[in-house]
Write an enzyme that holds these catalytic residues in place. Sequence first.
Site, PDB file in Angstrom:
ATOM      1  N   GLU A 151       0.837  -1.212   0.000  1.00 52.35           N
ATOM      2  CA  GLU A 151       0.000   0.000   0.000  1.00 52.35           C
ATOM      3  C   GLU A 151       0.862   1.247   0.000  1.00 52.35           C
ATOM      4  O   GLU A 151       0.599   2.211  -0.709  1.00 52.35           O
ATOM      5  CB  GLU A 151      -0.915  -0.016   1.236  1.00 52.35           C
ATOM      6  CG  GLU A 151      -1.944   1.127   1.267  1.00 52.35           C
ATOM      7  CD  GLU A 151      -1.477   2.395   1.946  1.00 52.35           C
ATOM      8  OE1 GLU A 151      -2.165   3.418   1.826  1.00 52.35           O
ATOM      9  OE2 GLU A 151      -0.406   2.396   2.588  1.00 52.35           O
ATOM     10  N   GLU A 152       1.913   1.208   0.832  1.00 52.69           N
ATOM     11  CA  GLU A 152       2.706   2.422   1.050  1.00 52.69           C
ATOM     12  C   GLU A 152       3.382   2.918  -0.221  1.00 52.69           C
ATOM     13  O   GLU A 152       3.616   4.100  -0.374  1.00 52.69           O
ATOM     14  CB  GLU A 152       3.755   2.184   2.151  1.00 52.69           C
ATOM     15  CG  GLU A 152       3.161   1.882   3.530  1.00 52.69           C
ATOM     16  CD  GLU A 152       2.424   3.060   4.150  1.00 52.69           C
ATOM     17  OE1 GLU A 152       2.282   4.102   3.486  1.00 52.69           O
ATOM     18  OE2 GLU A 152       1.987   2.936   5.306  1.00 52.69           O
ATOM     19  N   HIS A 164       4.462   7.001   9.734  1.00 55.66           N
ATOM     20  CA  HIS A 164       5.626   6.921   8.829  1.00 55.66           C
ATOM     21  C   HIS A 164       6.944   7.328   9.496  1.00 55.66           C
ATOM     22  O   HIS A 164       7.851   7.811   8.812  1.00 55.66           O
ATOM     23  CB  HIS A 164       5.411   7.772   7.568  1.00 55.66           C
ATOM     24  CG  HIS A 164       4.294   7.286   6.702  1.00 55.66           C
ATOM     25  ND1 HIS A 164       3.965   7.866   5.493  1.00 55.66           N
ATOM     26  CD2 HIS A 164       3.400   6.271   6.859  1.00 55.66           C
ATOM     27  CE1 HIS A 164       2.944   7.244   4.949  1.00 55.66           C
ATOM     28  NE2 HIS A 164       2.578   6.269   5.766  1.00 55.66           N
ATOM     29  N   ASP A 217      -7.281   1.819   8.355  1.00 56.82           N
ATOM     30  CA  ASP A 217      -5.914   2.270   8.074  1.00 56.82           C
ATOM     31  C   ASP A 217      -5.725   3.687   8.600  1.00 56.82           C
ATOM     32  O   ASP A 217      -5.328   4.588   7.879  1.00 56.82           O
ATOM     33  CB  ASP A 217      -5.624   2.194   6.565  1.00 56.82           C
ATOM     34  CG  ASP A 217      -4.166   2.551   6.262  1.00 56.82           C
ATOM     35  OD1 ASP A 217      -3.337   2.484   7.180  1.00 56.82           O
ATOM     36  OD2 ASP A 217      -3.879   2.900   5.105  1.00 56.82           O
TER      37      ASP A 217
HETATM   38 ZN   LIG Z   1      -1.455   2.943   6.068  1.00 60.70          ZN
END
Ligand SMILES: [Zn+2]
Length: 464
Positions: free
Chosen positions: A323-324, A424, A351
């Site tokens: 996904e990232e 992140h 998410d």
């Molecule tokens: Zn995510």
Amino acid sequence: MKKLLTTICALVPLIGTVKAQEFTPTQIQQVKQVTELALDSDLSWQLLESLTSEVGPRLPGSENDKKAVEWAKQQFEQLGFDKVWLEPATFPNWRRYRESGTIITPSKQPLHLTALGNSIGTPKEGLTAPVVMFETLDELIAAPKGSLENKIAFVNYRMNRHIDGNGYGPAVRARNTGAIEAAKKGAIAYMMRSVSTSHHRFAHTGNSRYKDGVSKIPNTAIANPDADQIERLLNAGHAVSVNINLQTEDLGEGTSYNVIAEITGSDAPQQYVLIGGHLDSWDLGTGALDDGAGVALTMAAATHIKQIARPKRSIRVVLFAAEELGLWGAKAYFKQHADKLDNIVAAAESDFGADVVYGFESSVSANSLPVVRAIAEQLAPLDIKYVRANNAHGGPDLIPLRQATNAPIFALHQDGTDYFDYHHTADDTLDKVDPDKLKQNTAAYAVFAMMAANAKTTLTGKNP
Ligand SMILES: [Zn+2]
């Protein structure tokens, strides 16, 4: 007129009955049972602890990413899901090896930075150049061509904090395309204030892009306090130069896997409720909030439903890959199932961390709304409000689904006030998750998925 009134009066109790019949008393009893079970169980915590400790960070294509796929498959099997399988997804494989930064002038000091995903590296000794500051991406876009020759472009835009994370979209523009715009003006590197609401000294990574025909330049984000420092120095009239050292590698195309598991429905097994999260994470932390929590709580929610009663329709947990780096697993999944998207009777991705779910919102057809209201009623004891806008977007991995069809989409809105303090970064670790809040999340997903799977009316998406 009198006849019409009589007809309406006769209809009113009938409407009441129709609504009540969406769920049998037994089914409502099962909803209460699954709520209690989820609030009592620490299954989601155990899964999250295991994933973030025994696997750790899960950059797509890395050894750990492979371990995570194996981990998920094994867990699903041990939890007794009826079907467990993998589907491949490809993506641009990228690695970060080492990174560091230094403010050189006017006074030598450390600069806390991180490469943005997909960034090219610098020479071994790094690159040193003067910094030119812009308050916004648009200001950089408006800079004259060639004005940044041999300079480092710095976008100093600060993200704002909000419960629904609405500061993220405007801030993330500078991450997606900042390096392209900087290179167009002749810059030799791009640096941005992290997409972050925190005061800690961690830089926030995230995906970024290059564009064909525009030269690729090193692409980096710096921690909020470091951005403050450079801003102060520049505002005081100093010439600021920095050294950026990124050692990264483009490894070409990589392959990973969506891990999918299903509790098969008793009456309409081909129809399914899709819940899940993404299995990959950035490499800096251990991906606890993003998105280990979403993985663990949806795995646990489906398990709890199975422990109470087999649902009428299937419940499918999809743990999306990569996904990232750009929703690669989701794109592969919805492409692979493109001719059967009508089978999805409800979809929701978790998410957004694991703070409390405070709102429940749908995006469904008008005749599905009675079911939505009935679900909202059962979510209310968990302190979840019904958001009537009927404009849910679901999680990022549902974007390809929304683009392909008008599927019934749901959002269980998590409180995102603090999410972008950790998102992140190296600081996205298990201790940031509150076990009780994780239980509330798990219960919310269990109630939603159970009821969407059992409703008499099949949920359908908003008409286009
Ligand atoms: Zn995510």
